[in-house]
Design a protein around this motif. Sequence first.
Motif, short mmCIF file in Angstrom:
data_model
loop_
_atom_site.label_atom_id
_atom_site.label_comp_id
_atom_site.label_asym_id
_atom_site.label_seq_id
_atom_site.Cartn_x
_atom_site.Cartn_y
_atom_site.Cartn_z
N THR A 178 1.03 -1.27 -0.19
CA THR A 178 0.05 0.01 0.15
C THR A 178 0.75 1.20 0.11
OG1 THR A 178 -1.80 -1.12 1.16
CG2 THR A 178 -1.75 1.26 1.19
N GLU A 213 -10.73 7.25 -10.06
CA GLU A 213 -12.25 6.80 -9.60
C GLU A 213 -12.30 5.37 -8.93
OE1 GLU A 213 -14.88 7.21 -13.29
OE2 GLU A 213 -13.73 8.80 -13.89
N ALA A 214 -12.93 5.63 -7.98
CA ALA A 214 -13.40 4.58 -7.02
C ALA A 214 -14.45 4.77 -6.19
CB ALA A 214 -12.08 4.13 -6.22
N PRO A 215 -15.10 3.55 -5.80
CA PRO A 215 -16.46 3.77 -4.91
C PRO A 215 -16.09 4.44 -3.78
CG PRO A 215 -16.08 1.41 -5.76
CD PRO A 215 -15.00 2.40 -6.28
N TRP A 216 -14.97 4.35 -3.16
CA TRP A 216 -14.69 4.81 -1.72
C TRP A 216 -13.94 6.39 -1.81
CZ3 TRP A 216 -12.92 -0.01 -3.68
CH2 TRP A 216 -11.61 0.17 -4.37
N PHE A 217 -13.65 6.92 -3.05
CA PHE A 217 -13.28 8.04 -3.22
C PHE A 217 -14.50 9.08 -4.03
CE2 PHE A 217 -8.83 6.19 -4.17
CZ PHE A 217 -8.68 6.60 -2.57
N GLU A 218 -14.73 10.11 -3.20
CA GLU A 218 -15.46 11.21 -3.70
C GLU A 218 -15.08 11.55 -4.96
OE1 GLU A 218 -17.00 15.80 -2.57
OE2 GLU A 218 -16.14 14.41 -1.21
N LYS A 219 -16.12 11.68 -5.85
CA LYS A 219 -15.94 12.08 -7.31
C LYS A 219 -15.34 13.26 -7.41
CE LYS A 219 -18.16 11.76 -11.95
NZ LYS A 219 -17.31 10.91 -12.52
N GLU A 258 -2.65 4.21 7.73
CA GLU A 258 -3.04 2.99 7.23
C GLU A 258 -2.00 2.09 8.22
OE1 GLU A 258 -4.02 0.15 4.27
OE2 GLU A 258 -4.83 2.08 4.70
N HIS A 263 -1.91 9.57 5.39
CA HIS A 263 -2.89 8.71 5.14
C HIS A 263 -1.75 7.19 5.28
CE1 HIS A 263 -5.93 5.82 3.51
NE2 HIS A 263 -4.76 5.25 2.73
#
Length: 171
Positions: free
Chosen positions: A56, A127-133, A149, A145
């Motif tokens: 990561t 673009e990913a579901p866990w990041f705000e557009k 993590e 971060h």
Amino acid sequence: MTENITPEQADLLEILKTRRYFLRSAVEGLTDEQAALTPTVSELCVGGLIKHVSATETEWADFIVRGPIAGGGMEWSEEAVAAYGNQFRMLDGETVDGILAAYDEVAARTDALVLSEDLDKRWPLPEAPWFEKGATRSVRQVFLHVAAETAHHSGHADIIRETIDGKKSMG
């Protein structure tokens, strides 16, 4: 280090160093076999958590240098999902020493970026579901971060280690 290090860079290096210390301490004194154990209801092992944090941190370091990967870098093929899952376990032939040596290389690269990158530089997040557009992250936020993590997974590693032999990182 360098004489031209800013107080903010020193703080970032210190927070990364201390979070890494606690993660590494969870594997200290374990054999390769113990580091691969999954003694809790999860499938996590201490060695695998260090591999995952290392992977990561590498991905975020790449983001700092190059920005987001086109298409978000997400691949959901069966092989890609299996490879991601293997970050969380020790595979045949992997050793604690090897995992820690690889983690040290990743940490050295990240630390060098703390000293060389503009902390205010921003990149759009993939673009990913866990990041705000349309969201962006500064280099500074990425380093914070990575520290968060690492601390998050240090807690997991600490619980697993305590389950293996009773050793606690604190207390």
